[in-house]
Write an enzyme that holds these catalytic residues in place. Structure first.
Site, mmCIF file in Angstrom:
data_model
loop_
_atom_site.group_PDB
_atom_site.id
_atom_site.type_symbol
_atom_site.label_atom_id
_atom_site.label_comp_id
_atom_site.label_asym_id
_atom_site.label_seq_id
_atom_site.Cartn_x
_atom_site.Cartn_y
_atom_site.Cartn_z
ATOM 1 N N LEU A 165 0.890 -1.264 0.051
ATOM 2 C CA LEU A 165 0.150 0.035 -0.039
ATOM 3 C C LEU A 165 0.830 1.272 -0.023
ATOM 4 O O LEU A 165 0.492 2.386 -0.546
ATOM 5 C CB LEU A 165 -1.146 0.034 1.130
ATOM 6 C CG LEU A 165 -1.832 -1.221 1.310
ATOM 7 C CD1 LEU A 165 -2.879 -0.771 2.480
ATOM 8 C CD2 LEU A 165 -2.964 -1.038 0.095
ATOM 9 N N SER A 166 2.147 1.202 0.534
ATOM 10 C CA SER A 166 2.879 2.320 0.633
ATOM 11 C C SER A 166 4.192 1.887 0.644
ATOM 12 O O SER A 166 4.804 0.743 1.204
ATOM 13 C CB SER A 166 2.543 3.187 1.969
ATOM 14 O OG SER A 166 2.985 4.660 1.908
ATOM 15 N N SER A 167 5.089 3.145 0.395
ATOM 16 C CA SER A 167 6.575 2.467 0.268
ATOM 17 C C SER A 167 7.513 3.910 0.404
ATOM 18 O O SER A 167 6.865 4.985 0.088
ATOM 19 C CB SER A 167 7.132 1.814 -0.685
ATOM 20 O OG SER A 167 6.982 2.351 -2.082
#
Length: 327
Positions: free
Chosen positions: A97-99
């Site tokens: 979902l996020s990095s």
């Protein structure tokens, strides 16, 4: 401007690791031509933005985190925070979902913006807050706005930024709609993949402003004219980002590549053309064009955003090769 959280830097390891990261970014040539970004990467403590992250291992992901009771595990976490690699920071049911993006790619993107003192910047996709901190270090807190749809992401970004001593404006909202109450902006940078360029971003940019967008595994740099019009070419750099959530999210069914030679299927530049022309060319047509035009590099492609339409093109915005994009 930046601060350090107590107890998080055993024996100055983080300072040494950060200095080594800056040397790696410089050696790669990323961000060259603008020493201001070197200074920002040297000053902003990336480890404060990734108190935990996930590393791919056989069968899934391993979590590394700052609060481990094992000092060797904490050192692995800290060293990993300063590797020149993207870090997975948020997973749900195995989906990323996020990095935190690869620092050398971030340096390339920031340098491409060509910011000047006093410029205002809107970042689409707050992530960990690290990129917003680099921008705030360079331009000052008041000139930087970052937006994300997910309140958990904006809350943690705010926390990380405060821990590092930065306080840009963090907004929870649909990035595809921009942040009209903070407009106009001199620069807009997206750190998530899109299928097209939202009109709102063009409307919220000053004439002469720049918009940098990850699109179709590339990065397109648009210049805005005063008529709700923006145009520009792709940079040479490949770029793979988590898709934007909310309006403007790219998607679609997997493409059928029957009839396309295996060598082309594996070629990064052909896959870029496939992604760019999705819905306009079938893969066989795309392959014929790609071979006929000498397997073009990314820099030969561009995007035009008009008031009524948006399209991608090869070589010339008015030329024979143009493909509509979702707006």
């Amino acid at each position: 401007m930046g601060g350090h959280a107590p107890g998080r830097e055993p024996d100055g390891l983080a300072d040494a690791a950060r200095a080594a990261l800056v040397r790696r970014i410089e050696a790669s040539g990323a961000g060259s031509g603008d020493p201001g970004w070197r200074e920002a990467f040297a000053a902003v403590p990336r480890h404060l933005f990734v108190p935990y992250y996930y590393v791919g291992v056989a069968g899934g992901y391993e979590r590394r985190w700052a609060e481990s009771t094992d000092p060797r595990a904490r050192e692995r976490w800290l060293r990993g925070a300063y590797e020149d690699t993207p870090l997975a920071t948020r997973l749900r049911d195995g989906e990323l979902l996020s990095s935190s993006s690869q620092p050398s790619l971030m340096a390339d993107m920031l340098a491409a913006l060509e910011v000047r003192d006093g410029h205002t910047v809107l970042e689409i996709g707050a992530g960990t807050g690290y990129n917003a901190a680099l921008l705030a270090h360079r331009l000052g807190d008041d000139n930087v706005t970052t937006v994300d749809l997910d309140p958990e992401i904006t809350e943690s970004a705010r926390r990380h930024l405060a821990a590092a001593g930065y306080h840009p404006v963090v907004v929870t909202g649909d990035g595809a709609r921009g942040v009209p109450e903070r407009a106009p902006f001199d620069r807009i940078i997206a750190t998530c993949a899109l299928g097209g360029v939202p009109r709102a971003w063009v409307a919220q940019s000053r004439p002469g402003g720049r918009i940098l967008v990850p699109l179709a595994t590339g990065l397109v740099l648009l210049t805005v004219s005063g008529t709700g019009h923006a145009e520009g070419r792709f940079l040479h750099t490949p770029a793979y980002f988590v898709p934007l959530r909310g309006a403007g999210r790219p998607g679609g069914e997997p493409m059928q590549l029957g009839g396309v030679p295996h060598r082309a299927r594996e070629d990064d530049l052909f896959r870029f053309l496939l992604a760019l022309t999705r819905g306009s060319l079938d893969p066989q047509e795309a392959h014929a064009l790609w071979e006929q035009e000498g397997r073009p590099q990314r820099e030969r492609y561009g995007i035009t955003v008009g008031e009524e339409a948006e399209w991608a093109w090869l070589d010339d915005p008015e030329g024979p090769y143009a493909w509509p994009l979702p707006s």
